[in-house]
Design a protein around this motif. Structure first.
Motif, PDB file in Angstrom:
ATOM      1  N   ARG A   1       0.826  -1.213   0.000  1.00  0.00           N
ATOM      2  CA  ARG A   1       0.000   0.000   0.000  1.00  0.00           C
ATOM      3  C   ARG A   1       0.862   1.265   0.000  1.00  0.00           C
ATOM      4  NH1 ARG A   1      -3.140  -3.568   3.161  1.00  0.00           N
ATOM      5  NH2 ARG A   1      -2.244  -2.858   5.135  1.00  0.00           N
ATOM      6  N   ILE A   2       2.034   1.190   0.604  1.00  0.00           N
ATOM      7  CA  ILE A   2       2.954   2.334   0.539  1.00  0.00           C
ATOM      8  C   ILE A   2       3.400   2.558  -0.902  1.00  0.00           C
ATOM      9  CG2 ILE A   2       5.247   3.171   1.206  1.00  0.00           C
ATOM     10  CD1 ILE A   2       4.852   1.777   3.904  1.00  0.00           C
TER      11      ILE A   2
ATOM     12  N   ALA B   1       0.704   4.041  -3.004  1.00  0.00           N
ATOM     13  CA  ALA B   1       0.443   5.453  -2.713  1.00  0.00           C
ATOM     14  C   ALA B   1       1.272   6.387  -3.586  1.00  0.00           C
ATOM     15  CB  ALA B   1       0.715   5.743  -1.239  1.00  0.00           C
TER      16      ALA B   1
ATOM     17  N   LYS C   1       2.809  11.490  -0.304  1.00  0.00           N
ATOM     18  CA  LYS C   1       1.833  10.400  -0.242  1.00  0.00           C
ATOM     19  C   LYS C   1       2.408   9.144   0.401  1.00  0.00           C
ATOM     20  CE  LYS C   1      -1.453  11.471  -3.919  1.00  0.00           C
ATOM     21  NZ  LYS C   1      -2.110  10.945  -5.139  1.00  0.00           N
TER      22      LYS C   1
ATOM     23  N   GLN D   1       1.199   7.497   3.899  1.00  0.00           N
ATOM     24  CA  GLN D   1       0.707   6.122   3.930  1.00  0.00           C
ATOM     25  C   GLN D   1       1.487   5.286   4.935  1.00  0.00           C
ATOM     26  OE1 GLN D   1      -2.010   5.111   2.136  1.00  0.00           O
ATOM     27  NE2 GLN D   1      -1.915   3.210   3.309  1.00  0.00           N
TER      28      GLN D   1
ATOM     29  N   GLN E   1       0.067   6.032   8.262  1.00  0.00           N
ATOM     30  CA  GLN E   1      -1.275   5.469   8.404  1.00  0.00           C
ATOM     31  C   GLN E   1      -1.250   3.968   8.660  1.00  0.00           C
ATOM     32  OE1 GLN E   1      -3.693   6.564   5.005  1.00  0.00           O
ATOM     33  NE2 GLN E   1      -3.233   8.746   5.251  1.00  0.00           N
ATOM     34  N   GLU E   2      -0.244   3.296   8.136  1.00  0.00           N
ATOM     35  CA  GLU E   2      -0.157   1.843   8.302  1.00  0.00           C
ATOM     36  C   GLU E   2       0.299   1.440   9.701  1.00  0.00           C
ATOM     37  OE1 GLU E   2      -1.238  -0.335   6.301  1.00  0.00           O
ATOM     38  OE2 GLU E   2      -1.555   0.846   4.492  1.00  0.00           O
TER      39      GLU E   2
END
Length: 245
Positions: free
Chosen positions: A122-123, A126, A201, A205, A208-209
């Protein structure tokens, strides 16, 4: 050779886990660490026990799948070596080896030594990509790149995304992983269009993880099987400051 094992066994992410003791009697010193675990699984299956689950794929130190902590060190004691390229000749007759999964909030255990590393994906999603049409390989050669920048970009691009940096970091930071991709693309002309947005971004991310922040312990560099330097994190910091203006 005889090897004693203490291996983390956990049925799933909701169940408590524990270290379980095993003994292997016929370990060939030329076996890889994963081949030794294969031997253990053969023994477990023959005795009608649940085999050990562990991630693996290429077994050539390229894919980054084989993440595990061996005797307290991510990927084991051999430098610049993924767990799949660690050989049993690095251990002593009768030695006790403790094997555990990556430990990080962002890497929840799925089963035994298998953890969910999709946070790293997901990183990348992003911002770890380029949107320009690059053409075929001959077209790429028409873009002049400084040799020093090219060499550094290649070094950062060798990251295999194994997550050892996270497992080794006392803050469970993914800064080295994230920085490697940011630095890699920031040094190349193809990475310029999203340069400022990318670092913002990807850093957002990462936070956020649930990964921690870097406090310059350097444990990530010490265990990285590709030898990626802390310089990448310094480059990421500079890129982030640059993105603010």
């Amino acid at each position: 050779m005889k090897i004693n094992l203490r291996i983390w066994r956990q049925a799933n992410g909701d169940s408590p886990g524990k270290l379980v003791n095993y003994t292997l009697e016929r370990v060939n010193p030329n076996m890889s660490f994963l081949e030794m675990l294969d031997l253990l699984n053969e023994q477990l299956i023959k005795s009608e026990q649940s085999p050990l689950e562990f991630d693996n794929d290429c077994r050539e130190g390229i894919c980054g799948s084989c993440g595990m902590v061996i005797n307290g060190i991510a990927h084991g004691q051999a430098k610049l070596t993924a767990a799949c390229q660690l050989y049993m000749r690095n251990f002593q007759e009768g030695e006790t080896i403790t094997v555990e999964p990556w430990r990080a909030t962002a890497f929840p255990v799925i089963k035994d030594l298998v953890v969910d590393r999709s946070a790293l994906d997901r990183i990348i999603a992003a911002g770890g990509y380029i949107s320009v049409r690059n053409g075929a390989a001959p077209d790429a050669n028409s873009l002049p790149v400084n040799k020093a920048d090219s060499d550094r970009a290649f070094e950062y691009a060798t990251c295999i995304g194994c997550g050892a940096c996270v497992a080794a970091c006392p803050n469970a930071s993914a800064s080295l992983f994230t920085a490697a991709k940011i630095a890699h693309l920031a040094l190349l002309p193809q990475g310029q269009p999203e340069r400022k947005l990318r670092v913002k971004k990807m850093a957002e991310q990462m936070a956020q993880e649930g990964f921690g922040d870097c406090s310059n312990h350097g444990e990530c560099q010490a265990v990285c099987p590709q030898g990626i330097s802390l310089d990448a994190i310094a480059k990421m910091r500079r890129e982030y400051i640059r993105s603010l203006f």
